[in-house]
Write a protein that holds these residues in place. Structure first.
Motif, PDB file in Angstrom:
ATOM      1  N   PRO A  61       0.841  -1.192   0.000  1.00 16.27           N
ATOM      2  CA  PRO A  61       0.000   0.000   0.000  1.00 16.27           C
ATOM      3  C   PRO A  61       0.882   1.251   0.000  1.00 16.27           C
ATOM      4  O   PRO A  61       1.898   1.300   0.694  1.00 16.27           O
ATOM      5  CB  PRO A  61      -0.796  -0.107   1.305  1.00 16.27           C
ATOM      6  N   VAL A  62       0.521   2.231  -0.807  1.00 17.38           N
ATOM      7  CA  VAL A  62       1.298   3.465  -0.922  1.00 17.38           C
ATOM      8  C   VAL A  62       0.403   4.616  -0.471  1.00 17.38           C
ATOM      9  O   VAL A  62      -0.606   4.918  -1.118  1.00 17.38           O
ATOM     10  CB  VAL A  62       1.784   3.696  -2.374  1.00 17.38           C
ATOM     11  N   ARG A  63       0.772   5.222   0.624  1.00 14.70           N
ATOM     12  CA  ARG A  63      -0.029   6.309   1.192  1.00 14.70           C
ATOM     13  C   ARG A  63      -0.064   7.488   0.228  1.00 14.70           C
ATOM     14  O   ARG A  63       0.955   7.895  -0.312  1.00 14.70           O
ATOM     15  CB  ARG A  63       0.569   6.716   2.525  1.00 14.70           C
ATOM     16  N   ARG A  64      -1.269   8.025   0.027  1.00 14.89           N
ATOM     17  CA  ARG A  64      -1.468   9.171  -0.856  1.00 14.89           C
ATOM     18  C   ARG A  64      -2.298  10.214  -0.131  1.00 14.89           C
ATOM     19  O   ARG A  64      -2.974   9.920   0.828  1.00 14.89           O
ATOM     20  CB  ARG A  64      -2.245   8.757  -2.119  1.00 14.89           C
ATOM     21  N   GLY A  65      -2.273  11.410  -0.628  1.00  6.80           N
ATOM     22  CA  GLY A  65      -3.212  12.419  -0.163  1.00  6.80           C
ATOM     23  C   GLY A  65      -2.635  13.529   0.674  1.00  6.80           C
ATOM     24  O   GLY A  65      -3.230  14.590   0.756  1.00  6.80           O
ATOM     25  N   GLY A  66      -1.509  13.301   1.335  1.00  6.73           N
ATOM     26  CA  GLY A  66      -0.917  14.355   2.154  1.00  6.73           C
ATOM     27  C   GLY A  66      -1.915  14.913   3.146  1.00  6.73           C
ATOM     28  O   GLY A  66      -2.565  14.172   3.880  1.00  6.73           O
ATOM     29  N   LEU A  67      -2.071  16.228   3.162  1.00  4.41           N
ATOM     30  CA  LEU A  67      -3.007  16.872   4.088  1.00  4.41           C
ATOM     31  C   LEU A  67      -4.460  16.510   3.797  1.00  4.41           C
ATOM     32  O   LEU A  67      -5.282  16.461   4.708  1.00  4.41           O
ATOM     33  CB  LEU A  67      -2.824  18.386   4.055  1.00  4.41           C
ATOM     34  N   ALA A  97      -5.617  13.687   3.110  1.00  8.27           N
ATOM     35  CA  ALA A  97      -5.941  12.415   3.763  1.00  8.27           C
ATOM     36  C   ALA A  97      -6.407  12.621   5.187  1.00  8.27           C
ATOM     37  O   ALA A  97      -7.078  11.758   5.758  1.00  8.27           O
ATOM     38  CB  ALA A  97      -4.735  11.483   3.719  1.00  8.27           C
ATOM     39  N   LEU A  98      -6.044  13.750   5.787  1.00 12.47           N
ATOM     40  CA  LEU A  98      -6.518  14.054   7.141  1.00 12.47           C
ATOM     41  C   LEU A  98      -7.975  14.493   7.144  1.00 12.47           C
ATOM     42  O   LEU A  98      -8.670  14.370   8.147  1.00 12.47           O
ATOM     43  CB  LEU A  98      -5.644  15.137   7.777  1.00 12.47           C
ATOM     44  N   LEU A  99      -8.447  15.004   6.021  1.00 12.93           N
ATOM     45  CA  LEU A  99      -9.811  15.517   5.925  1.00 12.93           C
ATOM     46  C   LEU A  99     -10.783  14.559   5.253  1.00 12.93           C
ATOM     47  O   LEU A  99     -11.970  14.557   5.557  1.00 12.93           O
ATOM     48  CB  LEU A  99      -9.807  16.840   5.153  1.00 12.93           C
ATOM     49  N   PHE A 100     -10.280  13.762   4.320  1.00  8.35           N
ATOM     50  CA  PHE A 100     -11.141  12.874   3.541  1.00  8.35           C
ATOM     51  C   PHE A 100     -10.594  11.454   3.584  1.00  8.35           C
ATOM     52  O   PHE A 100      -9.382  11.259   3.658  1.00  8.35           O
ATOM     53  CB  PHE A 100     -11.207  13.331   2.074  1.00  8.35           C
ATOM     54  N   PRO A 101     -11.473  10.466   3.513  1.00  6.59           N
ATOM     55  CA  PRO A 101     -10.987   9.070   3.486  1.00  6.59           C
ATOM     56  C   PRO A 101     -10.427   8.719   2.118  1.00  6.59           C
ATOM     57  O   PRO A 101     -11.157   8.393   1.188  1.00  6.59           O
ATOM     58  CB  PRO A 101     -12.253   8.255   3.793  1.00  6.59           C
ATOM     59  N   ILE A 102      -9.117   8.844   1.976  1.00  7.51           N
ATOM     60  CA  ILE A 102      -8.459   8.557   0.702  1.00  7.51           C
ATOM     61  C   ILE A 102      -7.773   7.207   0.823  1.00  7.51           C
ATOM     62  O   ILE A 102      -6.877   7.039   1.643  1.00  7.51           O
ATOM     63  CB  ILE A 102      -7.439   9.657   0.354  1.00  7.51           C
ATOM     64  N   PRO A 103      -8.206   6.223   0.026  1.00  4.72           N
ATOM     65  CA  PRO A 103      -7.558   4.908   0.116  1.00  4.72           C
ATOM     66  C   PRO A 103      -6.140   4.980  -0.431  1.00  4.72           C
ATOM     67  O   PRO A 103      -5.824   5.847  -1.250  1.00  4.72           O
ATOM     68  CB  PRO A 103      -8.439   4.018  -0.762  1.00  4.72           C
ATOM     69  N   PRO A 104      -5.288   4.080   0.029  1.00  5.62           N
ATOM     70  CA  PRO A 104      -3.916   4.093  -0.493  1.00  5.62           C
ATOM     71  C   PRO A 104      -3.878   3.607  -1.938  1.00  5.62           C
ATOM     72  O   PRO A 104      -4.747   2.863  -2.380  1.00  5.62           O
ATOM     73  CB  PRO A 104      -3.174   3.114   0.420  1.00  5.62           C
ATOM     74  N   ALA A 105      -2.874   4.050  -2.649  1.00  5.55           N
ATOM     75  CA  ALA A 105      -2.563   3.462  -3.943  1.00  5.55           C
ATOM     76  C   ALA A 105      -1.928   2.105  -3.635  1.00  5.55           C
ATOM     77  O   ALA A 105      -1.533   1.849  -2.492  1.00  5.55           O
ATOM     78  CB  ALA A 105      -1.592   4.361  -4.704  1.00  5.55           C
ATOM     79  N   THR A 106      -1.832   1.224  -4.616  1.00  8.11           N
ATOM     80  CA  THR A 106      -1.239  -0.090  -4.362  1.00  8.11           C
ATOM     81  C   THR A 106      -0.335  -0.525  -5.502  1.00  8.11           C
ATOM     82  O   THR A 106      -0.517  -0.129  -6.648  1.00  8.11           O
ATOM     83  CB  THR A 106      -2.317  -1.180  -4.164  1.00  8.11           C
ATOM     84  N   ILE A 107       0.630  -1.353  -5.116  1.00  5.94           N
ATOM     85  CA  ILE A 107       1.504  -2.030  -6.076  1.00  5.94           C
ATOM     86  C   ILE A 107       1.426  -3.511  -5.716  1.00  5.94           C
ATOM     87  O   ILE A 107       1.751  -3.878  -4.585  1.00  5.94           O
ATOM     88  CB  ILE A 107       2.953  -1.539  -5.974  1.00  5.94           C
ATOM     89  N   SER A 108       0.983  -4.342  -6.638  1.00  4.99           N
ATOM     90  CA  SER A 108       0.873  -5.779  -6.392  1.00  4.99           C
ATOM     91  C   SER A 108       1.696  -6.535  -7.419  1.00  4.99           C
ATOM     92  O   SER A 108       1.850  -6.081  -8.556  1.00  4.99           O
ATOM     93  CB  SER A 108      -0.588  -6.239  -6.496  1.00  4.99           C
ATOM     94  N   PHE A 109       2.208  -7.693  -7.004  1.00  4.22           N
ATOM     95  CA  PHE A 109       2.977  -8.503  -7.935  1.00  4.22           C
ATOM     96  C   PHE A 109       3.114  -9.930  -7.427  1.00  4.22           C
ATOM     97  O   PHE A 109       2.963 -10.202  -6.240  1.00  4.22           O
ATOM     98  CB  PHE A 109       4.369  -7.906  -8.192  1.00  4.22           C
ATOM     99  N   HIS A 110       3.371 -10.831  -8.367  1.00  3.15           N
ATOM    100  CA  HIS A 110       3.715 -12.214  -8.056  1.00  3.15           C
ATOM    101  C   HIS A 110       5.224 -12.272  -7.901  1.00  3.15           C
ATOM    102  O   HIS A 110       5.947 -11.467  -8.486  1.00  3.15           O
ATOM    103  CB  HIS A 110       3.291 -13.163  -9.184  1.00  3.15           C
ATOM    104  N   ALA A 111       5.677 -13.252  -7.130  1.00  5.02           N
ATOM    105  CA  ALA A 111       7.118 -13.345  -6.933  1.00  5.02           C
ATOM    106  C   ALA A 111       7.517 -14.768  -6.563  1.00  5.02           C
ATOM    107  O   ALA A 111       6.711 -15.565  -6.091  1.00  5.02           O
ATOM    108  CB  ALA A 111       7.566 -12.392  -5.827  1.00  5.02           C
ATOM    109  N   ARG A 112       8.775 -15.029  -6.773  1.00  8.39           N
ATOM    110  CA  ARG A 112       9.403 -16.247  -6.271  1.00  8.39           C
ATOM    111  C   ARG A 112      10.052 -15.863  -4.956  1.00  8.39           C
ATOM    112  O   ARG A 112      10.610 -14.771  -4.826  1.00  8.39           O
ATOM    113  CB  ARG A 112      10.450 -16.729  -7.274  1.00  8.39           C
ATOM    114  N   ALA A 113       9.974 -16.733  -3.964  1.00  8.61           N
ATOM    115  CA  ALA A 113      10.538 -16.414  -2.655  1.00  8.61           C
ATOM    116  C   ALA A 113      11.412 -17.561  -2.166  1.00  8.61           C
ATOM    117  O   ALA A 113      11.101 -18.731  -2.376  1.00  8.61           O
ATOM    118  CB  ALA A 113       9.428 -16.146  -1.650  1.00  8.61           C
TER     119      ALA A 113
END
Length: 170
Positions: free
Chosen positions: A81-87, A89-105
């Motif tokens: 999850p990547v936090r967005r919105g700055g100030l 986000a304190l006033l409005f419910p702004i969902p985080p941006a996201t980066i998703s991926f498959h991986a070998r572990a």
């Protein structure tokens, strides 16, 4: 004449680059790590990670489900999850941006030379006295990063077709 978010994205201003995605991954430190148990049951948990050399590193307890179950398939899915919105986000419910991926572990014991080379990044995850007893999960992203809201305006995040993107990992 001002351009709308849709016009900017149509002009190519909304498509994130691989470098932008990696920069966001490196700035963040929390992700959701998903895997499947040897009996086929899905599991996920929040983890704190360090990013270095195009990989993510997670320290886990040697008896944790992650340390015990990931080696069964070596496959995981990660969402950062990547936090967005700055100030705003304190006033409005702004969902985080996201980066998703498959991986070998790969689950390593500590002390391996290749893992030691990222020890400064890992030192931020685990206190020194616990480092010797933990396991390190090394995560190798594969395929594409699936992003939502990366490289787009907050307004564009309201329109899924504008906010979604695929960026090759390699």
């Amino acid at each position: 004449m001002t351009r709308t978010a849709a016009q900017k994205i149509a002009a190519g201003n909304g498509q994130p680059t691989r470098e932008q995605v990696w920069r966001q991954i490196a700035k963040a430190s929390f992700a959701v790590l998903s895997y499947v148990t040897p009996t086929g049951e899905p599991r996920s948990s929040g983890v704190v990670y360090a990013a270095a050399h195009g990989r993510l590193y997670v320290a886990v307890a040697p008896d944790s489900w992650k340390a015990l179950h990931i080696p069964a398939t070596d496959q995981v899915a990660v969402t950062v999850p990547v936090r967005r919105g700055g100030l705003l986000a304190l006033l409005f419910p702004i969902p985080p941006a996201t980066i998703s991926f498959h991986a070998r572990a790969v689950v390593h014991t500590t002390g391996r030379p290749d893992i030691t080379s990222v020890s400064s990044e890992l030192a931020t995850l685990v206190p020194a006295e616990r480092m010797a007893e933990c396991r390190i999960v090394e995560i190798f992203p594969e395929g594409n990063f699936l992003t939502y809201g990366i490289g787009t305006s907050l307004l564009a995040m309201r329109t899924p077709s504008l906010a979604r993107s695929r960026v090759p990992v390699g």
